[in-house]
Enzyme design. Sequence first.
Site, PDB file in Angstrom:
ATOM      1  N   CYS A 103       0.822  -1.218   0.000  1.00 17.95           N
ATOM      2  CA  CYS A 103       0.000   0.000   0.000  1.00 17.95           C
ATOM      3  C   CYS A 103       0.853   1.264   0.000  1.00 17.95           C
ATOM      4  O   CYS A 103       0.388   2.332  -0.398  1.00 17.95           O
ATOM      5  CB  CYS A 103      -0.937   0.013   1.205  1.00 17.95           C
ATOM      6  SG  CYS A 103      -2.017  -1.411   1.227  1.00 17.95           S
TER       7      CYS A 103
ATOM      8  N   HIS B 169      -3.713   6.903   1.741  1.00 20.57           N
ATOM      9  CA  HIS B 169      -4.003   5.627   1.069  1.00 20.57           C
ATOM     10  C   HIS B 169      -5.429   5.243   1.415  1.00 20.57           C
ATOM     11  O   HIS B 169      -5.828   5.293   2.585  1.00 20.57           O
ATOM     12  CB  HIS B 169      -3.013   4.561   1.556  1.00 20.57           C
ATOM     13  CG  HIS B 169      -3.483   3.175   1.293  1.00 20.57           C
ATOM     14  ND1 HIS B 169      -3.910   2.759   0.057  1.00 20.57           N
ATOM     15  CD2 HIS B 169      -3.618   2.096   2.117  1.00 20.57           C
ATOM     16  CE1 HIS B 169      -4.283   1.492   0.126  1.00 20.57           C
ATOM     17  NE2 HIS B 169      -4.121   1.069   1.360  1.00 20.57           N
TER      18      HIS B 169
ATOM     19  N   ASN C 259     -10.315  -0.537  -2.012  1.00 21.54           N
ATOM     20  CA  ASN C 259      -8.889  -0.431  -1.668  1.00 21.54           C
ATOM     21  C   ASN C 259      -8.081  -1.017  -2.826  1.00 21.54           C
ATOM     22  O   ASN C 259      -8.139  -2.223  -3.072  1.00 21.54           O
ATOM     23  CB  ASN C 259      -8.649  -1.195  -0.362  1.00 21.54           C
ATOM     24  CG  ASN C 259      -7.204  -1.157   0.108  1.00 21.54           C
ATOM     25  OD1 ASN C 259      -6.273  -0.963  -0.691  1.00 21.54           O
ATOM     26  ND2 ASN C 259      -6.985  -1.356   1.385  1.00 21.54           N
TER      27      ASN C 259
HETATM   28  N1  ACO Z   1     -19.098  -9.177   6.563  1.00 17.84           N
HETATM   29  C1  ACO Z   1     -19.745  -9.463   7.691  1.00 17.84           C
HETATM   30  N2  ACO Z   1     -19.116  -9.785   8.840  1.00 17.84           N
HETATM   31  C2  ACO Z   1     -17.778  -9.798   8.815  1.00 17.84           C
HETATM   32  C3  ACO Z   1     -17.040  -9.522   7.663  1.00 17.84           C
HETATM   33  C4  ACO Z   1     -17.755  -9.200   6.492  1.00 17.84           C
HETATM   34  N3  ACO Z   1     -17.140  -8.901   5.338  1.00 17.84           N
HETATM   35  N4  ACO Z   1     -15.721  -9.608   7.951  1.00 17.84           N
HETATM   36  C5  ACO Z   1     -15.630  -9.947   9.247  1.00 17.84           C
HETATM   37  N5  ACO Z   1     -16.864 -10.070   9.772  1.00 17.84           N
HETATM   38  C6  ACO Z   1     -17.216 -10.419  11.132  1.00 17.84           C
HETATM   39  C7  ACO Z   1     -16.131 -11.137  11.868  1.00 17.84           C
HETATM   40  O1  ACO Z   1     -16.123 -12.505  11.559  1.00 17.84           O
HETATM   41  C8  ACO Z   1     -16.526 -10.891  13.309  1.00 17.84           C
HETATM   42  O2  ACO Z   1     -17.587 -11.748  13.606  1.00 17.84           O
HETATM   43  P1  ACO Z   1     -17.755 -12.347  15.109  1.00 17.84           P
HETATM   44  O3  ACO Z   1     -17.925 -11.162  16.012  1.00 17.84           O
HETATM   45  O4  ACO Z   1     -18.968 -13.197  15.005  1.00 17.84           O
HETATM   46  O5  ACO Z   1     -16.509 -13.112  15.382  1.00 17.84           O
HETATM   47  C9  ACO Z   1     -17.060  -9.481  13.228  1.00 17.84           C
HETATM   48  O6  ACO Z   1     -17.439  -9.238  11.880  1.00 17.84           O
HETATM   49  C10 ACO Z   1     -16.012  -8.462  13.626  1.00 17.84           C
HETATM   50  O7  ACO Z   1     -16.536  -7.173  13.432  1.00 17.84           O
HETATM   51  P2  ACO Z   1     -16.233  -6.028  14.457  1.00 17.84           P
HETATM   52  O8  ACO Z   1     -17.013  -6.252  15.705  1.00 17.84           O
HETATM   53  O9  ACO Z   1     -16.379  -4.705  13.782  1.00 17.84           O
HETATM   54  O10 ACO Z   1     -14.721  -6.336  14.783  1.00 17.84           O
HETATM   55  P3  ACO Z   1     -13.496  -5.476  14.841  1.00 17.84           P
HETATM   56  O11 ACO Z   1     -13.816  -4.289  15.706  1.00 17.84           O
HETATM   57  O12 ACO Z   1     -12.372  -6.360  15.166  1.00 17.84           O
HETATM   58  O13 ACO Z   1     -13.294  -4.911  13.345  1.00 17.84           O
HETATM   59  C11 ACO Z   1     -12.467  -4.863  11.148  1.00 17.84           C
HETATM   60  C12 ACO Z   1     -12.871  -5.742  12.313  1.00 17.84           C
HETATM   61  C13 ACO Z   1     -13.673  -4.186  10.542  1.00 17.84           C
HETATM   62  C14 ACO Z   1     -11.787  -5.712  10.064  1.00 17.84           C
HETATM   63  C15 ACO Z   1     -11.525  -3.772  11.685  1.00 17.84           C
HETATM   64  O14 ACO Z   1     -10.483  -4.379  12.373  1.00 17.84           O
HETATM   65  C16 ACO Z   1     -10.984  -2.891  10.619  1.00 17.84           C
HETATM   66  O15 ACO Z   1     -11.692  -2.099  10.031  1.00 17.84           O
HETATM   67  N6  ACO Z   1      -9.673  -2.981  10.379  1.00 17.84           N
HETATM   68  C17 ACO Z   1      -9.007  -2.246   9.348  1.00 17.84           C
HETATM   69  C18 ACO Z   1      -8.599  -3.176   8.337  1.00 17.84           C
HETATM   70  C19 ACO Z   1      -8.528  -2.510   6.998  1.00 17.84           C
HETATM   71  O16 ACO Z   1      -9.376  -1.775   6.584  1.00 17.84           O
HETATM   72  N7  ACO Z   1      -7.495  -2.790   6.298  1.00 17.84           N
HETATM   73  C20 ACO Z   1      -7.356  -2.221   5.019  1.00 17.84           C
HETATM   74  C21 ACO Z   1      -6.588  -3.138   4.146  1.00 17.84           C
HETATM   75  S1  ACO Z   1      -4.928  -3.091   4.570  1.00 17.84           S
HETATM   76  C22 ACO Z   1      -4.326  -1.661   4.007  1.00 17.84           C
HETATM   77  O17 ACO Z   1      -4.679  -1.180   2.983  1.00 17.84           O
HETATM   78  C23 ACO Z   1      -3.357  -0.995   4.865  1.00 17.84           C
END
Ligand code: ACO
Length: 333
Positions: A114, A260, A290
Amino acid sequence: MDTKSIITGTGHFLPPKVVTNFDLEKIANTTDEWIRQRSGIIERHYVEPGVGSSDLGYEASLRAIEDAKIDKSEIDFIIAATLSPDHYFPGIGVLVQAKLGLSGIGALDVRNQCTGFIYALSVADQYIKTHTYKKILLVAAEVQTSNLDYSDDGRDIAVLFGDGGAAVILEPNNKDDGRGVLSTHLFSDGNHISDLWMEKPSPKDNPTFQKEFFDEKRYFPRMSGRNVFKNASEKMPEAVRLALDHNGLTIDDVDHLIPHQANDRISLMVARNLRIPVEKVIRNIDRVGNTTAASIPIALDESLKNGRIKEGDIVVLTAFGSGYTWGSAVIQF
Ligand code: ACO
């Protein structure tokens, strides 16, 4: 007067196929609401089978060359950034070069995910400032959607990615008007590679491709979302503050911030940490998703073409990604 590098042309290319969150609802256990709330993404573009990142990079390059009003034969170096090359080796620099019919000039591949565009810009900037090259094509392109895990194990990352390419032409600014790349700052910390990586294939394994790795789904990208969120929201503001201090600027001097486009919640957190008004933050992730290395130059091209970025504006770029790698650049347009 020190020579500065200046961006004289930009272009981008998104494959025509649009995939909405509702389309993803049909192939993954996800919802439009979840994706919008967690990432701000509404739709992204997917390539058709047979299209590689070099094809997207080539299309974007043609547009940047036209925009710079140069003949492609004037390009004397190519730098390409991608985490999704058409082949395991070689990289896409030589493929873009061959498609452009520019055999003979150097083509360098940058592997900084990225942060790839900022790393590539930094390298190009040094070559221009040292009068090594005069017209550098900097191209960033990604095809990520052909290898996503739509099961519950990979849906967190699968819904984020889109495909796309962008390119810029960098030349020396021979006028004493202050315009150009003012600084680049690059950082990395390789202690966190498994927070965001595609573990396999790895030549450490012999043989490299093994059925059990396929069964264990280790050929898919994986992310530790919480760690990425936390580090991205801290490291990008840090890199921006360093860059502003270096140039004797403050947040008030910044006309536009292009983070980004990782995730809109991360971009908003970066804005909040920096106390920069959100109107100054360029965000297109809702339409593009992304696109990793291509995300900043796509947003840059769009903002130049639609007149949002004007001559004289101070634009700050910042990125964070797999590695971890992160960085910033300050450009006066
Ligand atoms: N659709 C529905 N549910 C989902 C999905 C999806 N696509 N993906 C994950 N889940 C579920 C998980 O399995 C989990 O379920 P569970 O609670 O039953 O175990 C739940 O959603 C987790 O959601 P949150 O409560 O919001 O959890 P958290 O606060 O940990 O957030 C998240 C997870 C959204 C991935 C967060 O960590 C985040 O936004 N991180 C940033 C990651 C990112 O955007 N990276 C970008 C790519 S890397 C880069 O470019 C640098």
